[in-house]
Design a protein around this motif. Structure first.
Motif, PDB file in Angstrom:
ATOM      1  N   LEU A  13       0.990  -1.119  -0.090  1.00 26.26           N
ATOM      2  CA  LEU A  13      -0.124  -0.152   0.045  1.00 26.26           C
ATOM      3  C   LEU A  13       0.860   1.299   0.064  1.00 26.26           C
ATOM      4  O   LEU A  13       1.916   1.285   0.630  1.00 26.26           O
ATOM      5  N   ASP A  14       0.302   2.309  -0.770  1.00 28.18           N
ATOM      6  CA  ASP A  14       1.320   3.513  -0.591  1.00 28.18           C
ATOM      7  C   ASP A  14       0.519   4.481   0.525  1.00 28.18           C
ATOM      8  O   ASP A  14      -0.484   3.735   1.271  1.00 28.18           O
ATOM      9  N   PRO A  15       1.217   5.314   1.114  1.00 25.71           N
ATOM     10  CA  PRO A  15       0.817   6.175   2.325  1.00 25.71           C
ATOM     11  C   PRO A  15      -0.657   6.474   2.297  1.00 25.71           C
ATOM     12  O   PRO A  15      -1.384   6.279   3.155  1.00 25.71           O
ATOM     13  N   LEU A  16      -1.193   6.876   1.260  1.00 23.43           N
ATOM     14  CA  LEU A  16      -2.713   7.311   1.311  1.00 23.43           C
ATOM     15  C   LEU A  16      -3.459   6.293   1.394  1.00 23.43           C
ATOM     16  O   LEU A  16      -4.209   6.039   2.166  1.00 23.43           O
ATOM     17  N   GLN A  17      -3.070   4.945   0.650  1.00 23.03           N
ATOM     18  CA  GLN A  17      -3.927   3.713   0.897  1.00 23.03           C
ATOM     19  C   GLN A  17      -3.911   3.188   2.274  1.00 23.03           C
ATOM     20  O   GLN A  17      -4.727   2.822   2.879  1.00 23.03           O
ATOM     21  N   ALA A  18      -2.593   3.203   3.002  1.00 26.80           N
ATOM     22  CA  ALA A  18      -2.426   2.795   4.176  1.00 26.80           C
ATOM     23  C   ALA A  18      -3.168   3.611   5.041  1.00 26.80           C
ATOM     24  O   ALA A  18      -4.083   3.170   6.041  1.00 26.80           O
ATOM     25  N   GLY A  19      -3.212   4.754   4.934  1.00 27.05           N
ATOM     26  CA  GLY A  19      -4.164   5.913   5.664  1.00 27.05           C
ATOM     27  C   GLY A  19      -5.662   5.574   5.783  1.00 27.05           C
ATOM     28  O   GLY A  19      -6.346   5.612   6.574  1.00 27.05           O
ATOM     29  N   ARG A  20      -6.151   5.312   4.322  1.00 28.52           N
ATOM     30  CA  ARG A  20      -7.466   4.911   4.221  1.00 28.52           C
ATOM     31  C   ARG A  20      -7.946   3.394   4.947  1.00 28.52           C
ATOM     32  O   ARG A  20      -8.908   3.713   5.340  1.00 28.52           O
ATOM     33  N   ARG A  22      -6.293   2.251   7.485  1.00 31.95           N
ATOM     34  CA  ARG A  22      -6.268   2.767   8.848  1.00 31.95           C
ATOM     35  C   ARG A  22      -7.646   3.413   9.391  1.00 31.95           C
ATOM     36  O   ARG A  22      -8.404   2.994  10.218  1.00 31.95           O
ATOM     37  N   GLY A  23      -8.026   4.334   8.699  1.00 27.39           N
ATOM     38  CA  GLY A  23      -9.410   5.031   9.021  1.00 27.39           C
ATOM     39  C   GLY A  23     -10.740   4.265   8.677  1.00 27.39           C
ATOM     40  O   GLY A  23     -11.423   4.215   9.671  1.00 27.39           O
ATOM     41  N   ALA A  24     -10.694   3.165   8.079  1.00 23.08           N
ATOM     42  CA  ALA A  24     -11.969   2.247   7.599  1.00 23.08           C
ATOM     43  C   ALA A  24     -11.765   1.354   8.977  1.00 23.08           C
ATOM     44  O   ALA A  24     -12.848   0.885   9.304  1.00 23.08           O
TER      45      ALA A  24
END
Length: 52
Positions: A13-20, A22-24
């Protein structure tokens, strides 16, 4: 929470995908922990308990 992949497979995962993700996951944990919403979602996510 467990993510299971076929042998030899990985998720990158790129950082944006990892953040999404995490949020989900955070939203799911809070929804399942809240008595008012827990019963609404009890069948939405299969739960397996690990035994040591």
């Amino acid at each position: 929470m467990a993510l299971v992949f076929p042998p030899g497979e990985v998720a990158v995962l790129d950082p944006l995908q990892a953040g999404r993700l995490r949020g989900a996951l955070r939203d799911v944990v809070f929804a399942l922990d809240e008595p008012a919403t827990r019963d609404e979602h009890q069948h939405a996510i299969p739960i397996e308990r690990a035994h040591a």
